[in-house]
Design an enzyme around this catalytic site. Structure first.
Site, PDB file in Angstrom:
ATOM      1  N   ASN A 101     -59.786  16.823  -1.335  1.00  0.00           N
ATOM      2  CA  ASN A 101     -58.824  16.077  -2.131  1.00  0.00           C
ATOM      3  C   ASN A 101     -57.888  17.069  -2.804  1.00  0.00           C
ATOM      4  O   ASN A 101     -58.345  18.085  -3.346  1.00  0.00           O
ATOM      5  CB  ASN A 101     -59.552  15.236  -3.185  1.00  0.00           C
ATOM      6  CG  ASN A 101     -60.507  14.230  -2.559  1.00  0.00           C
ATOM      7  OD1 ASN A 101     -60.189  13.631  -1.533  1.00  0.00           O
ATOM      8  ND2 ASN A 101     -61.670  14.051  -3.153  1.00  0.00           N
ATOM      9  N   HIS A 157     -62.066  22.873  -3.395  1.00  0.00           N
ATOM     10  CA  HIS A 157     -63.416  22.627  -2.867  1.00  0.00           C
ATOM     11  C   HIS A 157     -63.353  21.750  -1.643  1.00  0.00           C
ATOM     12  O   HIS A 157     -62.452  20.928  -1.489  1.00  0.00           O
ATOM     13  CB  HIS A 157     -64.332  22.011  -3.925  1.00  0.00           C
ATOM     14  CG  HIS A 157     -63.794  20.774  -4.573  1.00  0.00           C
ATOM     15  ND1 HIS A 157     -62.849  20.811  -5.581  1.00  0.00           N
ATOM     16  CD2 HIS A 157     -64.045  19.462  -4.353  1.00  0.00           C
ATOM     17  CE1 HIS A 157     -62.567  19.576  -5.972  1.00  0.00           C
ATOM     18  NE2 HIS A 157     -63.269  18.737  -5.230  1.00  0.00           N
TER      19      HIS A 157
HETATM   20  P1  5GP Z   1     -62.814  15.822  -6.392  1.00  0.00           P
HETATM   21  O1  5GP Z   1     -62.619  14.408  -6.833  1.00  0.00           O
HETATM   22  O2  5GP Z   1     -62.130  16.804  -7.312  1.00  0.00           O
HETATM   23  O3  5GP Z   1     -62.484  16.039  -4.940  1.00  0.00           O
HETATM   24  O4  5GP Z   1     -64.363  16.069  -6.444  1.00  0.00           O
HETATM   25  C1  5GP Z   1     -65.028  16.651  -7.518  1.00  0.00           C
HETATM   26  C2  5GP Z   1     -66.506  16.444  -7.252  1.00  0.00           C
HETATM   27  O5  5GP Z   1     -67.218  17.258  -8.164  1.00  0.00           O
HETATM   28  C3  5GP Z   1     -66.988  15.012  -7.462  1.00  0.00           C
HETATM   29  O6  5GP Z   1     -67.537  14.505  -6.244  1.00  0.00           O
HETATM   30  C4  5GP Z   1     -68.032  15.124  -8.565  1.00  0.00           C
HETATM   31  O7  5GP Z   1     -69.157  14.306  -8.365  1.00  0.00           O
HETATM   32  C5  5GP Z   1     -68.397  16.596  -8.518  1.00  0.00           C
HETATM   33  N1  5GP Z   1     -68.785  17.122  -9.814  1.00  0.00           N
HETATM   34  C6  5GP Z   1     -68.136  16.943 -11.008  1.00  0.00           C
HETATM   35  N2  5GP Z   1     -68.785  17.580 -11.996  1.00  0.00           N
HETATM   36  C7  5GP Z   1     -69.852  18.185 -11.421  1.00  0.00           C
HETATM   37  C8  5GP Z   1     -70.892  19.006 -11.956  1.00  0.00           C
HETATM   38  O8  5GP Z   1     -70.977  19.309 -13.144  1.00  0.00           O
HETATM   39  N3  5GP Z   1     -71.817  19.447 -11.073  1.00  0.00           N
HETATM   40  C9  5GP Z   1     -71.776  19.141  -9.742  1.00  0.00           C
HETATM   41  N4  5GP Z   1     -72.737  19.632  -8.956  1.00  0.00           N
HETATM   42  N5  5GP Z   1     -70.804  18.371  -9.207  1.00  0.00           N
HETATM   43  C10 5GP Z   1     -69.858  17.905 -10.048  1.00  0.00           C
END
Ligand code: 5GP
Ligand code: ZN
Length: 126
Positions: A100, A113
């Site tokens: 994303n 990521h």
């Molecule tokens: P994005 O929406 O930015 O592509 O995804 C961020 C991801 O990071 C989400 O799927 C969310 O669940 C994960 N995430 C957010 N905070 C944490 C955290 O403190 N630890 C871990 N392991 N994952 C996290």
């Protein structure tokens, strides 16, 4: 890239930089000099982990030619880690790779990521 250089490219306010540094706990899947992988805290699928460069890059929108080898390494590593984490073999199994990017792309954490999701369906999302 040396570890010293990686440390110099951390953002002290970034959640994933803190996870890489071990300041926030995570369930580690893989680590080398350049790459860190850990379980997503809210998995969408039976297998759901995140792969991040140790270098703090806010998103895919900031990458340039100097990051090509690093990104290539992450993509080459993804299937190996996916299988090790329990994704089912191609072609009947497989996995999903998602990055994303930006608010419009649904990005919530601004450290580049790759989501890797797989395992037996149904999944919670996706
Ligand atoms: P994005 O929406 O930015 O592509 O995804 C961020 C991801 O990071 C989400 O799927 C969310 O669940 C994960 N995430 C957010 N905070 C944490 C955290 O403190 N630890 C871990 N392991 N994952 C996290
Ligand atoms: Zn970061």
């Amino acid at each position: 890239m040396s570890t010293a250089a990686n440390l110099a490219h951390r953002d002290p306010n970034c959640l994933f930089c803190k996870i890489i540094a071990g300041q926030i706990p995570s369930t580690k899947v893989y680590e080398d000099d350049e790459i860190f992988a850990f379980h997503d805290i809210h998995p969408w699928a039976p297998v759901h982990f995140l792969m991040v460069p140790k270098l703090h890059l806010p998103s895919l929108a900031q990458v340039d030619d100097t990051h090509a080898t690093l990104l290539g390494r992450m993509m080459v590593l993804a299937p190996r880690l996916a299988m090790a984490q329990g994704c089912l073999p191609y072609p009947d199994g497989g996995f999903r790779v998602v990055t994303n990017t930006g608010k419009g792309g649904g990005q919530e954490v601004h450290h580049l990521h790759i989501h890797v999701m797989g395992g037996p369906r149904p999944w919670l999302r996706g």
